[in-house]
Design a protein around this motif. Structure first.
Motif, PDB file in Angstrom:
ATOM      1  N   ARG A 357       0.502  -1.322  -0.263  1.00  0.00           N
ATOM      2  CA  ARG A 357      -0.229  -0.129  -0.306  1.00  0.00           C
ATOM      3  C   ARG A 357       0.931   1.565   0.149  1.00  0.00           C
ATOM      4  NH1 ARG A 357      -5.218  -1.247  -0.845  1.00  0.00           N
ATOM      5  NH2 ARG A 357      -6.055  -2.794   0.893  1.00  0.00           N
ATOM      6  N   GLY A 358       2.153   0.920   0.039  1.00  0.00           N
ATOM      7  CA  GLY A 358       2.741   2.738   0.821  1.00  0.00           C
ATOM      8  C   GLY A 358       3.678   2.957  -0.718  1.00  0.00           C
ATOM      9  N   GLY A 359       3.522   2.722  -1.603  1.00  0.00           N
ATOM     10  CA  GLY A 359       3.803   2.900  -3.333  1.00  0.00           C
ATOM     11  C   GLY A 359       5.895   3.266  -2.962  1.00  0.00           C
ATOM     12  N   GLN A 360       5.910   4.322  -3.328  1.00  0.00           N
ATOM     13  CA  GLN A 360       7.568   3.983  -2.775  1.00  0.00           C
ATOM     14  C   GLN A 360       8.628   4.139  -1.908  1.00  0.00           C
ATOM     15  OE1 GLN A 360       9.340   7.499  -4.363  1.00  0.00           O
ATOM     16  NE2 GLN A 360       7.080   8.816  -3.582  1.00  0.00           N
ATOM     17  N   TYR A 361       7.576   4.116  -0.828  1.00  0.00           N
ATOM     18  CA  TYR A 361       8.778   3.916   0.360  1.00  0.00           C
ATOM     19  C   TYR A 361       8.525   2.645   1.573  1.00  0.00           C
ATOM     20  CZ  TYR A 361       6.903   8.891   0.041  1.00  0.00           C
ATOM     21  OH  TYR A 361       6.963   9.583  -0.032  1.00  0.00           O
ATOM     22  N   GLU A 362       9.441   1.860   1.453  1.00  0.00           N
ATOM     23  CA  GLU A 362       9.866   0.806   1.777  1.00  0.00           C
ATOM     24  C   GLU A 362       9.983   0.122   3.397  1.00  0.00           C
ATOM     25  OE1 GLU A 362      10.322  -2.927   0.125  1.00  0.00           O
ATOM     26  OE2 GLU A 362       8.862  -1.548  -1.812  1.00  0.00           O
ATOM     27  N   LEU A 363       9.103  -0.436   3.853  1.00  0.00           N
ATOM     28  CA  LEU A 363       9.703  -0.534   4.937  1.00  0.00           C
ATOM     29  C   LEU A 363      10.544  -2.131   5.574  1.00  0.00           C
ATOM     30  CD1 LEU A 363       5.630   0.307   6.797  1.00  0.00           C
ATOM     31  CD2 LEU A 363       7.621   0.967   7.280  1.00  0.00           C
ATOM     32  N   THR A 364      10.816  -2.028   7.041  1.00  0.00           N
ATOM     33  CA  THR A 364      11.634  -2.905   6.914  1.00  0.00           C
ATOM     34  C   THR A 364      11.035  -3.982   8.018  1.00  0.00           C
ATOM     35  OG1 THR A 364      12.955  -2.335   8.280  1.00  0.00           O
ATOM     36  CG2 THR A 364      13.744  -2.555   5.962  1.00  0.00           C
TER      37      THR A 364
END
Length: 935
Positions: A357-364
């Motif tokens: 859902r977050g588009g270009q932002y990546e979570l780890t």
């Protein structure tokens, strides 16, 4: 939170008070209080704070839900304090002793403007109150002062974080999580907003007429439930609680994993709205988080947020006070991921959901671990029952347990809601010590209110037509048989759809679904143009595709590795080709072109089959899949139909499908009614395990609860006589008591059978006596009449005994409890002298493989157990060995009543294993089965 602050600031010697009639006290202290010297602006508190207080101190909290600010908040606080003072000055006996010191703590913000500001105004009022009450000391801690205290006590701030932050403070906190990736904050906040929008619509029953999706903010409702530990009050009246309001209220307090105070299991039948209520709860948390950040949302999100907030207020679902981070997990989707990838954790799945859902932002996952540690979560685990395969289910439960363990290590504050159907759920989440709530049927008034919401939402521009549909629904509610069908949201939704085209409704659940399918089909066939022509012309072929698709999805949904199944367009076409060639005698070329034409008329919907994502076809509502599969089962000659039903009768995965199929056989093939009952009756005679567990009696009970054979009293009596065998079993479904009571009041033979069953059970002094006594107390509390009168002659009935008996698994503390294994508890009661060496080996292997731990808190009877993994091969061995299973059964008979938990666990485990055996793949041995395109 304020009690924790008082304890931290003044020491542990105070007395805290819970919710309710607390006599105007949140916290009290007798003695000298060294008031804190905290670095806060001088204007935040009165000069008196520098003094030591002595004597009796009372702390009172004043929390204002809505804070517009300014004079309105100040005046609210002044009025609230005045009411407290008036109560202290009155002769109210509950307000004694009078305080010598009075501290008011509030979330209201007071301005520092000299003389006219909130601080000075409140101080002037408090000085007058101090004189009237003869106080030695007083103080008011408003929001700024509380914030400074929380800065000095970070552990308290962390515990109550979800209660004290709003608006842009949330963004600051999020950014603190993302030290290595500042954009992670945007992914987390963006996820909530996007989830609010993507889950604002649901599919119910609009296929065939207008848009498929309906707004959750128009038709969502809270649903009534019963706490399994206390279903009725002292007068026998049922206690109902609304699940969304209950879960949100439960989550408004910090949750402790180590204290086993964080998990709720919601149990409900097909179509009762488990998934929808889970989404409604998540939407309420999303709305609560976003409402103070509405200026940062897109116009679309702002509109949906406003609609959601208005609807929640209308249906009386409270906004959460604790701003928990909402995560909704479809367990079928997660199960698909963990198959073949046992290291795929639940936290990784959640991380992938957010990144999607977050588009270009990546979570780890490290970001999520940090977020789990710093912020309270609300996790909905939806559809435990939709993972039927034993191996997959065991892995899934292990992953859930690992997630909880990781959360505990992070000292996380999580509230978990898990949903499941009753069939196949046997305390699977018992290791989490959950609260268990069971959905109850909608009352007529609730069903009609929901029907009004539906017709208003579906026909906003034609109020006259909406009123006419609603009138037809109210007329239907006056007929006893039709009213019984109005117990679930799905069936009310189907009814309102049917009443758009007809005046009266069917009288059975099977007929209701059947008429709904026919109505949707007719609407498609009546469309102008070639689509309507092809639909009308090829009805038998479209029926066959739907039936085969339902059966294929049911078969594959039961297999390991196929938790979340769907079909491709090629699969649908292949189903059509096979039917056209084999049943309709089309030549290969004509079958191909006709099948292609039929499938091509669907864009994203083909009658009840939908395409929620590209080339992923299925039934949006699981009950529709089960209904269409049932139509496949009853297609063909009598012997084939009965062979299929016999094969699937024990399976919990196939249970709803089986009930649909049995109802159709009962209606359309009356000559097979006795054969159908014979299948049920012989189920409890094929082995010792089934004689003990009684799957036939359970199935008979499910048929009774489904109103099967309601117009044929003789056949219904036969079902009742078999189901009565469960009266001394821990496996008795609670709702069957209502059916038994009605039947016993009308039929003296059934009444005598029930009484004899109770007489025999209570003298056994084993688990049968414990189960029967619990049932009798429940019956006595729920009903009046002949059986309750008989019960009073058998066992003593008191309110306290009834209250205690309501708890099937009384609460217990794991800490300090004595632990026992199944082997050491049951072994003294096993007499294996008559067993062969092979049978003894089988039984010993079964007991040795069991990883179940029983608990005895302090010196009380054994009241709880922690069920862990076990070896399936050993379960199969003991079930398939009549001597070994018989020895185990006899041991449970010999074990005294205070150890009834042993038999309860064994019966639940064996019943679950019998019900979860994969049987659908055997359909190919008794007749044709549908296949995919590449098979």
């Amino acid at each position: 939170m304020t009690v924790a602050l008082c304890s931290a600031a003044f020491g542990p010697g105070g007395q805290s008070y819970g919710t309710g009639r607390d006599g105007g006290r949140e916290w009290t202290y007798q003695g000298t209080l060294p008031l804190p010297t905290i670095d806060v602006p001088q204007t935040d508190f009165d000069q008196r704070l520098g003094n030591n207080w002595s004597g009796y101190t009372v702390v009172q909290v004043k929390h204002k839900e809505r804070l517009p600010g300014g004079a309105e908040d100040r005046d609210w606080l002044l009025n609230s304090i005045q009411k407290e003072v008036n109560a202290w000055l009155s002769d109210d006996k509950e307000r004694k002793p009078k305080p010598q010191n009075f501290l008011v703590i509030t979330n209201v913000r007071l301005s520092a403007v000299q003389e006219v500001g909130g601080i000075d105004k409140v101080a002037d009022a408090m000085k007058k109150h101090a004189k009237a009450m003869n106080l030695r000391g007083w103080a008011v801690w408003h929001s700024s002062h509380v914030s400074r205290l929380l800065d000095n006590h970070p552990a308290i701030r962390q515990t109550y974080l979800g209660l004290v932050v709003t608006g842009d403070i949330l963004t600051v906190l999020l950014e603190s999580v993302s030290v290595h990736n500042p954009d992670a904050a945007r992914a987390l906040t963006g996820f909530v907003a996007k989830e609010l929008t993507s889950n604002s619509a649901i599919r119910l029953t609009r296929a065939g007429n207008g848009p498929d999706e309906e707004k959750l903010a128009e038709i969502g409702i809270d649903l009534p439930t019963q706490d399994r530990s206390k279903t009725a009050d002292d007068d026998g009246n049922p206690i109902h609680q609304f699940v969304a309001a209950n879960v949100i209220s439960y989550g408004d307090h910090p949750k402790s994993i180590s204290g086993a105070d964080f998990c709720t299991v919601l149990i409900g039948g097909p179509g009762q709205g488990k998934s929808t209520i889970g989404q409604l709860i998540c939407q309420s948390y999303r709305a609560a988080i976003l409402k103070d950040r509405i200026h940062m949302l897109s116009p679309e999100n702002q509109g949906i947020l406003s609609e959601t907030l208005n609807h929640l207020a209308l249906i009386k679902v409270p906004l959460p006070r604790m701003l928990r981070w909402p995560i909704y997990v479809r367990l079928t989707e997660y199960s698909e991921k963990i198959l073949g990838a046992e290291d795929y954790s639940l936290l990784r799945f959640i991380t992938d959901q957010i990144n999607a859902r977050g588009g270009q932002y990546e979570l780890t996952r490290s970001h999520l671990y940090s977020w789990l540690r710093q912020w309270p979560w609300m996790v909905v685990l939806d559809g435990l029952d939709e993972v039927p395969d034993t191996s997959t289910r065991r892995t899934l439960l292990e992953k859930i347990s690992e997630f909880v363990t990781d959360a505990a290590e992070q000292n996380a504050d999580i509230s978990i809601l898990a949903t499941t159907r009753p069939q196949g759920y046997e305390d699977d989440l018992g290791t989490l010590s959950p609260r268990e709530y069971e959905l109850v049927e909608l009352s007529n008034a609730q069903a009609l209110h929901y029907g009004r919401q539906l017709v208003t939402a579906r026909h906003p521009a034609d109020t006259t037509f909406a009123d006419e549909i609603y009138k037809r629904l109210t007329d239907a509610a006056k007929e006893a048989m039709t009213a019984k069908l109005m117990g679930s949201p799905l069936q009310v939704s189907i009814m309102t759809s049917l009443l758009e085209d007809r005046l009266r409704l069917p009288r059975t659940r099977h007929a209701l679904f059947s008429e709904f399918y026919e109505t949707i089909f007719k609407r498609e066939a009546n469309k102008v143009g070639s689509v309507g022509v092809h639909v009308a012309r090829h009805k038998p072929n479209i029926d066959a595709i739907h039936n085969a698709a339902g059966a294929l999805l049911q078969i594959e949904g039961e297999k390991s590795g196929q938790a979340d199944v769907h079909l491709t367009r090629s699969d649908l076409k292949a189903l059509g080709i096979r039917h056209l060639k084999n049943e309709m005698t089309y030549d290969p070329h004509e079958a191909l072109t006709t099948a292609e034409r039929l499938i091509s008329i669907a864009s994203d919907r083909f009658i009840l089959l939908v395409e929620p994502s590209t080339d992923n076809w299925g039934f949006e509502v699981r009950s529709f899949q089960e209904f269409m599969a049932s139509r496949y089962l009853v297609t063909g000659p009598d012997d084939l139909v009965m062979a299929r039903l016999q094969l699937l009768a024990r399976s919990t995965h196939w249970r709803n499908t089986w009930l649909f199929a049995a109802s159709q056989v009962f209606d359309d093939r009356s000559h097979l009614r006795e054969a159908l009952l014979h299948i049920i009756s012989e189920m409890d005679e094929s082995s010792i395990a089934e004689y003990w567990v009684k799957p036939g009696a359970v199935l008979a009970g499910d048929l009774l609860l489904d109103n099967f054979a309601i117009d044929t009293p003789g056949l219904r009596k036969k079902l009742t006589m078999q189901a009565v065998e469960l009266l001394d079993s821990p496996l008795l479904p609670r709702h069957l008591i209502d059916v038994f009571h009605d039947m016993a009041e009308r039929d003296p033979v059934i009444r005598e059978k029930i009484q004899e069953k109770f007489r025999t059970a209570i003298v056994a002094d084993n688990y049968r006596a414990a189960a029967a006594e619990r049932t009798m107390r429940q019956w006595h509390r729920m009903h009046k009449g002949g059986i309750p009168t008989f019960i009073r002659s058998l066992i003593p009935i008191s309110e306290r005994e009834a209250d205690n008996a309501e708890k099937a698994h009384p609460g217990f503390s794991i800490k300090g409890a004595t632990r026992y294994s199944l082997q050491e508890l049951i072994a003294p009661y096993i007499q294996d002298k008559a067993l062969t060496e092979k049978d003894s080996t089988v039984l010993k292997a079964y007991l040795d493989s069991s990883s179940v731990t029983f608990l005895r808190p302090k010196e009380s009877p054994i009241v709880g157990y922690i069920a862990l993994d076990r070896t399936d091969a050993e379960t199969v061995s003991v079930i398939d060995s009549d001597p070994a299973c018989g020895a185990l059964r006899e041991a449970c008979y010999r074990a005294p009543k205070e150890k009834s938990v042993l038999a309860t666990w064994l019966l639940q485990h064996l019943a679950q294993y019998i019900g979860q055996r994969v049987v659908g793949q055997g359909l190919g041995s008794v007749g044709p089965v549908p296949h995919r395109a590449d098979e």
